[in-house]
Scaffold this motif. Structure first.
Motif, PDB file in Angstrom:
ATOM      1  N   LEU A  38     -19.298   4.317  13.007  1.00 17.63           N
ATOM      2  CA  LEU A  38     -18.095   3.737  13.265  1.00 17.63           C
ATOM      3  C   LEU A  38     -17.100   4.678  12.537  1.00 17.63           C
ATOM      4  O   LEU A  38     -17.233   5.139  11.551  1.00 17.63           O
ATOM      5  N   ARG A  39     -15.870   4.665  12.819  1.00 10.19           N
ATOM      6  CA  ARG A  39     -14.768   5.194  12.314  1.00 10.19           C
ATOM      7  C   ARG A  39     -13.608   4.461  11.972  1.00 10.19           C
ATOM      8  O   ARG A  39     -13.137   3.877  13.144  1.00 10.19           O
ATOM      9  N   LEU A  40     -13.194   3.846  10.958  1.00 15.97           N
ATOM     10  CA  LEU A  40     -12.407   3.031  10.531  1.00 15.97           C
ATOM     11  C   LEU A  40     -11.060   3.786  10.439  1.00 15.97           C
ATOM     12  O   LEU A  40     -11.103   4.701   9.779  1.00 15.97           O
ATOM     13  N   SER A  41     -10.018   3.216  10.563  1.00 12.60           N
ATOM     14  CA  SER A  41      -8.698   3.788  10.323  1.00 12.60           C
ATOM     15  C   SER A  41      -7.738   2.717   9.938  1.00 12.60           C
ATOM     16  O   SER A  41      -7.803   1.590  10.018  1.00 12.60           O
ATOM     17  N   CYS A  42      -6.831   3.324   9.031  1.00 12.08           N
ATOM     18  CA  CYS A  42      -5.874   2.323   8.281  1.00 12.08           C
ATOM     19  C   CYS A  42      -4.262   3.132   8.373  1.00 12.08           C
ATOM     20  O   CYS A  42      -4.179   3.996   7.818  1.00 12.08           O
ATOM     21  N   ALA A  43      -3.622   2.378   9.337  1.00 13.17           N
ATOM     22  CA  ALA A  43      -2.133   2.644   9.465  1.00 13.17           C
ATOM     23  C   ALA A  43      -1.221   2.346   8.476  1.00 13.17           C
ATOM     24  O   ALA A  43      -1.258   0.803   8.228  1.00 13.17           O
ATOM     25  N   ALA A  44      -0.408   2.788   7.646  1.00 12.80           N
ATOM     26  CA  ALA A  44       0.417   2.330   6.807  1.00 12.80           C
ATOM     27  C   ALA A  44       1.825   2.233   7.244  1.00 12.80           C
ATOM     28  O   ALA A  44       2.224   3.216   8.042  1.00 12.80           O
ATOM     29  N   SER A  45       2.525   1.112   6.978  1.00 14.31           N
ATOM     30  CA  SER A  45       3.943   1.097   7.377  1.00 14.31           C
ATOM     31  C   SER A  45       4.804   0.453   6.316  1.00 14.31           C
ATOM     32  O   SER A  45       4.142   0.038   5.425  1.00 14.31           O
ATOM     33  N   GLY A  46       5.939   0.634   6.434  1.00 11.00           N
ATOM     34  CA  GLY A  46       6.782   0.298   5.229  1.00 11.00           C
ATOM     35  C   GLY A  46       6.801   1.330   4.037  1.00 11.00           C
ATOM     36  O   GLY A  46       6.272   2.567   4.490  1.00 11.00           O
ATOM     37  N   ARG A  47       7.176   1.112   3.092  1.00 17.18           N
ATOM     38  CA  ARG A  47       7.156   2.274   1.812  1.00 17.18           C
ATOM     39  C   ARG A  47       5.631   1.972   1.368  1.00 17.18           C
ATOM     40  O   ARG A  47       5.155   1.181   1.130  1.00 17.18           O
ATOM     41  N   THR A  48       5.293   3.414   1.022  1.00 21.36           N
ATOM     42  CA  THR A  48       4.141   3.735   0.655  1.00 21.36           C
ATOM     43  C   THR A  48       4.179   4.632  -0.624  1.00 21.36           C
ATOM     44  O   THR A  48       5.233   5.328  -0.786  1.00 21.36           O
ATOM     45  N   PHE A  49       3.209   4.380  -1.367  1.00 22.86           N
ATOM     46  CA  PHE A  49       3.074   5.443  -2.751  1.00 22.86           C
ATOM     47  C   PHE A  49       2.134   6.539  -2.535  1.00 22.86           C
ATOM     48  O   PHE A  49       0.917   6.542  -2.829  1.00 22.86           O
ATOM     49  N   SER A  50       2.818   7.590  -1.870  1.00 24.99           N
ATOM     50  CA  SER A  50       2.151   8.964  -1.434  1.00 24.99           C
ATOM     51  C   SER A  50       1.335   9.366  -2.531  1.00 24.99           C
ATOM     52  O   SER A  50       0.289  10.193  -2.483  1.00 24.99           O
ATOM     53  N   ASP A  51       1.702   9.310  -3.894  1.00 26.82           N
ATOM     54  CA  ASP A  51       1.013  10.007  -5.003  1.00 26.82           C
ATOM     55  C   ASP A  51      -0.061   9.104  -5.501  1.00 26.82           C
ATOM     56  O   ASP A  51      -0.822   9.738  -6.318  1.00 26.82           O
ATOM     57  N   ASP A  52      -0.405   7.800  -4.903  1.00 22.57           N
ATOM     58  CA  ASP A  52      -1.247   6.885  -5.336  1.00 22.57           C
ATOM     59  C   ASP A  52      -2.562   7.125  -4.539  1.00 22.57           C
ATOM     60  O   ASP A  52      -2.350   7.203  -3.336  1.00 22.57           O
ATOM     61  N   ALA A  53      -3.597   6.600  -4.908  1.00 22.35           N
ATOM     62  CA  ALA A  53      -4.691   6.587  -4.321  1.00 22.35           C
ATOM     63  C   ALA A  53      -4.823   5.489  -3.182  1.00 22.35           C
ATOM     64  O   ALA A  53      -4.465   4.486  -3.510  1.00 22.35           O
ATOM     65  N   MET A  54      -5.438   5.828  -2.146  1.00 20.32           N
ATOM     66  CA  MET A  54      -5.910   4.630  -1.042  1.00 20.32           C
ATOM     67  C   MET A  54      -7.299   4.547  -1.020  1.00 20.32           C
ATOM     68  O   MET A  54      -8.000   5.542  -1.423  1.00 20.32           O
ATOM     69  N   GLY A  55      -7.726   3.541  -0.614  1.00 20.38           N
ATOM     70  CA  GLY A  55      -9.260   3.173  -0.625  1.00 20.38           C
ATOM     71  C   GLY A  55      -9.572   2.402   0.279  1.00 20.38           C
ATOM     72  O   GLY A  55      -8.906   1.692   1.067  1.00 20.38           O
ATOM     73  N   TRP A  56     -10.864   1.958   0.416  1.00 16.76           N
ATOM     74  CA  TRP A  56     -11.657   0.996   1.002  1.00 16.76           C
ATOM     75  C   TRP A  56     -12.505   0.043   0.398  1.00 16.76           C
ATOM     76  O   TRP A  56     -13.004   0.844  -0.544  1.00 16.76           O
ATOM     77  N   ILE A  57     -12.425  -1.040   0.345  1.00 18.56           N
ATOM     78  CA  ILE A  57     -13.285  -2.015  -0.144  1.00 18.56           C
ATOM     79  C   ILE A  57     -13.722  -3.107   0.709  1.00 18.56           C
ATOM     80  O   ILE A  57     -13.086  -3.400   1.705  1.00 18.56           O
TER      81      ILE A  57
END
Length: 123
Positions: free
Chosen positions: A18-37
């Motif tokens: 499977l391939r999961l995707s996560c689309a961000a909207s609004g302000r994001t912190f591009s220098d910060d890590a994103m993850g999956w839990i």
């Protein structure tokens, strides 16, 4: 406020992908890590993978190393989780997360969470 929307979950048999995707909207912190839990029924939440948008660093839980791949597309403000060789123990709700607490990208300490997407792996 940042919103994270996961998609791509579903039902798959053991050994499938499977391939999961996560689309961000609004302000994001591009220098910060994103993850999956993820969280399996009746169990505590578990860190799966994380990626640093600015530095390209990647972290994986031992249980998914060699099977899962986290990636990003900065132009689309999207993070992906490619899951191969799925096992029944991978079953759970997968949450996209953003804005890791400083120094803890491989933890549960994130400022933003998506609504989750269900992944079910049958034997």
């Amino acid at each position: 406020q940042v919103q994270l929307v996961e998609s791509g979950g579903g039902l798959v048999q053991a050994g499938g992908s499977l391939r999961l995707s996560c689309a961000a909207s609004g302000r994001t912190f591009s220098d910060d890590a994103m993850g999956w839990i993820r969280q399996a029924p009746g169990k505590e939440r578990e860190f799966v993978a994380a990626i640093s948008w600015s530095g390209g660093s990647i972290w994986y839980a031992d249980s998914v190393k060699g099977r899962f791949t986290i990636s990003r597309d900065n132009a689309k403000n999207t993070v992906y989780l490619q899951m191969n060789s799925l096992k029944p123990e991978d079953t759970g709700v997968y949450y996209c997360t953003a804005a890791a607490k400083a120094g803890k990208p491989d933890s549960l300490e994130y400022g933003y969470w998506g609504q989750g997407t269900q992944v079910t792996v049958s034997s």
